[in-house]
Enzyme design. Sequence first.
Site, PDB file in Angstrom:
ATOM      1  N   ASP A 108      45.344  35.320  42.875  1.00 34.39           N
ATOM      2  CA  ASP A 108      45.392  34.063  42.457  1.00 34.39           C
ATOM      3  C   ASP A 108      44.218  33.570  43.217  1.00 34.39           C
ATOM      4  OD1 ASP A 108      44.646  32.404  41.466  1.00 34.39           O
ATOM      5  OD2 ASP A 108      47.206  31.202  41.486  1.00 34.39           O
ATOM      6  N   THR A 122      39.666  38.709  23.024  1.00 29.85           N
ATOM      7  CA  THR A 122      39.517  38.890  23.341  1.00 29.85           C
ATOM      8  C   THR A 122      41.016  37.512  23.707  1.00 29.85           C
ATOM      9  OG1 THR A 122      38.104  37.738  25.015  1.00 29.85           O
ATOM     10  CG2 THR A 122      37.998  40.114  25.293  1.00 29.85           C
ATOM     11  N   LEU A 123      41.826  37.891  25.297  1.00 27.20           N
ATOM     12  CA  LEU A 123      43.028  36.300  25.318  1.00 27.20           C
ATOM     13  C   LEU A 123      42.301  35.037  25.061  1.00 27.20           C
ATOM     14  CD1 LEU A 123      45.927  36.979  28.196  1.00 27.20           C
ATOM     15  CD2 LEU A 123      45.570  36.382  25.482  1.00 27.20           C
ATOM     16  N   ILE A 161      36.271  37.338  35.654  1.00 21.55           N
ATOM     17  CA  ILE A 161      37.702  36.456  35.846  1.00 21.55           C
ATOM     18  C   ILE A 161      37.271  34.954  34.906  1.00 21.55           C
ATOM     19  CG2 ILE A 161      39.057  34.618  37.609  1.00 21.55           C
ATOM     20  CD1 ILE A 161      39.590  37.843  38.720  1.00 21.55           C
ATOM     21  N   GLY A 210      40.385  41.429  36.637  1.00 22.06           N
ATOM     22  CA  GLY A 210      40.102  40.585  35.526  1.00 22.06           C
ATOM     23  C   GLY A 210      41.195  41.251  34.138  1.00 22.06           C
ATOM     24  N   TYR A 252      32.549  25.547  23.598  1.00 19.89           N
ATOM     25  CA  TYR A 252      32.571  26.319  24.643  1.00 19.89           C
ATOM     26  C   TYR A 252      32.763  25.084  25.829  1.00 19.89           C
ATOM     27  CZ  TYR A 252      31.657  30.252  27.633  1.00 19.89           C
ATOM     28  OH  TYR A 252      31.950  31.826  28.362  1.00 19.89           O
ATOM     29  N   LYS A 281      29.898  28.416  33.210  1.00 25.50           N
ATOM     30  CA  LYS A 281      29.425  29.707  33.034  1.00 25.50           C
ATOM     31  C   LYS A 281      27.795  29.464  34.098  1.00 25.50           C
ATOM     32  CE  LYS A 281      31.873  32.961  31.230  1.00 25.50           C
ATOM     33  NZ  LYS A 281      32.234  33.847  32.873  1.00 25.50           N
ATOM     34  N   ILE A 310      37.637  42.980  28.471  1.00 23.41           N
ATOM     35  CA  ILE A 310      36.405  43.503  29.068  1.00 23.41           C
ATOM     36  C   ILE A 310      36.411  43.599  30.572  1.00 23.41           C
ATOM     37  CG2 ILE A 310      34.137  43.073  29.592  1.00 23.41           C
ATOM     38  CD1 ILE A 310      34.132  40.623  27.654  1.00 23.41           C
TER      39      ILE A 310
HETATM   40  P1  NAD Z   1      40.669  38.225  29.692  1.00 28.85           P
HETATM   41  O1  NAD Z   1      41.494  36.830  29.004  1.00 28.85           O
HETATM   42  O2  NAD Z   1      41.586  39.581  29.390  1.00 28.85           O
HETATM   43  O3  NAD Z   1      40.336  37.621  31.148  1.00 28.85           O
HETATM   44  C1  NAD Z   1      40.155  36.892  31.790  1.00 28.85           C
HETATM   45  C2  NAD Z   1      40.825  37.435  32.767  1.00 28.85           C
HETATM   46  O4  NAD Z   1      40.888  35.966  34.053  1.00 28.85           O
HETATM   47  C3  NAD Z   1      42.379  37.453  32.814  1.00 28.85           C
HETATM   48  O5  NAD Z   1      42.698  38.790  33.536  1.00 28.85           O
HETATM   49  C4  NAD Z   1      42.828  36.352  33.834  1.00 28.85           C
HETATM   50  O6  NAD Z   1      44.267  37.115  34.158  1.00 28.85           O
HETATM   51  C5  NAD Z   1      42.035  36.263  34.363  1.00 28.85           C
HETATM   52  N1  NAD Z   1      42.446  35.113  35.290  1.00 28.85           N
HETATM   53  C6  NAD Z   1      42.810  33.692  35.073  1.00 28.85           C
HETATM   54  N2  NAD Z   1      42.645  32.370  36.352  1.00 28.85           N
HETATM   55  C7  NAD Z   1      43.075  33.249  37.319  1.00 28.85           C
HETATM   56  C8  NAD Z   1      42.907  32.704  38.529  1.00 28.85           C
HETATM   57  N3  NAD Z   1      43.694  31.732  38.715  1.00 28.85           N
HETATM   58  N4  NAD Z   1      43.092  34.337  39.856  1.00 28.85           N
HETATM   59  C9  NAD Z   1      42.834  35.559  39.123  1.00 28.85           C
HETATM   60  N5  NAD Z   1      42.830  35.916  37.619  1.00 28.85           N
HETATM   61  C10 NAD Z   1      42.678  34.994  36.796  1.00 28.85           C
HETATM   62  O7  NAD Z   1      39.141  38.282  28.619  1.00 28.85           O
HETATM   63  P2  NAD Z   1      38.121  38.476  28.751  1.00 28.85           P
HETATM   64  O8  NAD Z   1      36.655  37.944  27.713  1.00 28.85           O
HETATM   65  O9  NAD Z   1      37.999  39.900  29.535  1.00 28.85           O
HETATM   66  O10 NAD Z   1      37.062  37.619  30.172  1.00 28.85           O
HETATM   67  C11 NAD Z   1      36.686  38.831  30.506  1.00 28.85           C
HETATM   68  C12 NAD Z   1      35.348  37.317  31.291  1.00 28.85           C
HETATM   69  O11 NAD Z   1      34.570  38.193  30.228  1.00 28.85           O
HETATM   70  C13 NAD Z   1      35.584  35.942  31.555  1.00 28.85           C
HETATM   71  O12 NAD Z   1      34.156  35.643  32.787  1.00 28.85           O
HETATM   72  C14 NAD Z   1      34.984  35.914  30.512  1.00 28.85           C
HETATM   73  O13 NAD Z   1      34.362  33.957  30.489  1.00 28.85           O
HETATM   74  C15 NAD Z   1      34.395  36.331  30.112  1.00 28.85           C
HETATM   75  N6  NAD Z   1      33.196  36.358  29.069  1.00 28.85           N
HETATM   76  C16 NAD Z   1      33.933  36.745  27.871  1.00 28.85           C
HETATM   77  C17 NAD Z   1      33.240  37.196  26.324  1.00 28.85           C
HETATM   78  C18 NAD Z   1      34.047  36.922  25.427  1.00 28.85           C
HETATM   79  O14 NAD Z   1      33.712  36.890  24.420  1.00 28.85           O
HETATM   80  N7  NAD Z   1      35.875  37.615  25.616  1.00 28.85           N
HETATM   81  C19 NAD Z   1      31.835  36.948  25.929  1.00 28.85           C
HETATM   82  C20 NAD Z   1      31.237  36.775  27.264  1.00 28.85           C
HETATM   83  C21 NAD Z   1      31.966  36.408  28.785  1.00 28.85           C
END
Ligand code: NAD
Length: 271
Positions: free
Chosen positions: A72, A202-203, A100, A22, A164, A171, A29
Site C-alpha cells: 500500500d 479500466t477501473l 498507480i 498496479g 479530471y 499527474k 494497463i
Molecule cells: P487500474 O485501476 O487498473 O490501476 C490503478 C492501480 O492503482 C490499481 O492496481 C490499484 O490497486 C492501484 N492503487 C490505488 N491505490 C493504491 C494504493 N494506496 N497503494 C497501492 N496501489 C494502489 O487503472 P489503470 O487505468 O490501469 O491505471 C494505471 C495508471 O495508468 C494510473 O496511474 C492511471 O492514472 C494511468 N492512466 C490511465 C489511463 C486510462 O484511461 N485508464 C490513461 C492514462 C494514464
Amino acid sequence: MSDETHFPEGTLMKGRKVVVMGVANKNSIAWAIAQQLAAQGAELAFTYIEAMEKRVRPLADELGVKLMIHADVTSDESMEAAFGTIKDEWGELHGLVHAIAFSDKDELKGSFVENTSRENFARSMDISAFSFVDAARRAAPMMAPGGSMVTLTYLGSERVIPSYNVMGVAKAALEASTRYIARDLGPKGIRVNAISAGAIKTLSLGGITGGRSLLSEGRKWAPLREDTDPAGVAGCALYLLSDLGKSITGENLHVDAGFHIVGFPDVEDEG
Ligand code: NAD
C-alpha cells in the site's frame, strides 16, 4: 482488450527482473505491460493492495509470476516491507513499472475550484505522484547501470480535461517528479520516463464522471480515429524498459492515437 492481443515473443527482457506495481484486473494497463514484458522473457514481481488480491493472483499465475507482494503506497511500513522482500528474494532489479493512481471520485466531476478538498488533494498527490518518488528511491539501490523506470500519466496534466480535476494536478506533479528523478538517477545509468496514455477502459477511468465520453470523443478527434490500445502502451513500456530505449530519460511519451496533437476537431469545409 488485452485478451485479444498477441504479444510477440522474444528475448528483449531475458534475464531482467521487473517489479510491476498496479495490476488490479485484466483491464489494468499494468497487466498489458506485464504480458508484454513476460513475452520478452522478463521475470516479474507484482505488488498489489489487499482489495485486489483475489483478482491479481490468477493473473500472476497465468504468467508464472512467483513474487506477489502486498504494497500500500500510503504506508511507509508497507513500502519498506515490500521493497525489503524484493531485496531479499532478488537482490537486484532491472525495471520498475509504476501504474498507480487514486482520487475520490466525488471530486472527479464538475468544478475543480469548488469540489477540491484539502484532504483529497493531499491524498491524490500522495498516491498518484509521491508514490513514484518513494518507489524510485527504494528501487534505485538495487539497480545497476541500464536499470529503467516507467510511470503512467495522462494529458490532463498539460491541458484541462473535463472532470479530471485534481488528478490533472497530481499527474503534473508526477511528470515533474519523473524529470527530477531522471536527473538524480541519470549519473547511475538509470533511466526514468513517463508514458502519457490516452483514455483506456479500466477501473480508474470508471471513477471519472464522463469517462466514457473521453473514450468516444477521443476516438473522433484522434488522428488515428481509434481508441488507445493497451498493447501500444505496453509496447512503449517495453521500448523504455529494454535497451531499445537507451539514451532516453526524463521523457514523457504520448501513446494516445495522436489525440494530444489536435487543437481543434475537424470542421466542415464552408467553401
Ligand atoms: P487500474 O485501476 O487498473 O490501476 C490503478 C492501480 O492503482 C490499481 O492496481 C490499484 O490497486 C492501484 N492503487 C490505488 N491505490 C493504491 C494504493 N494506496 N497503494 C497501492 N496501489 C494502489 O487503472 P489503470 O487505468 O490501469 O491505471 C494505471 C495508471 O495508468 C494510473 O496511474 C492511471 O492514472 C494511468 N492512466 C490511465 C489511463 C486510462 O484511461 N485508464 C490513461 C492514462 C494514464
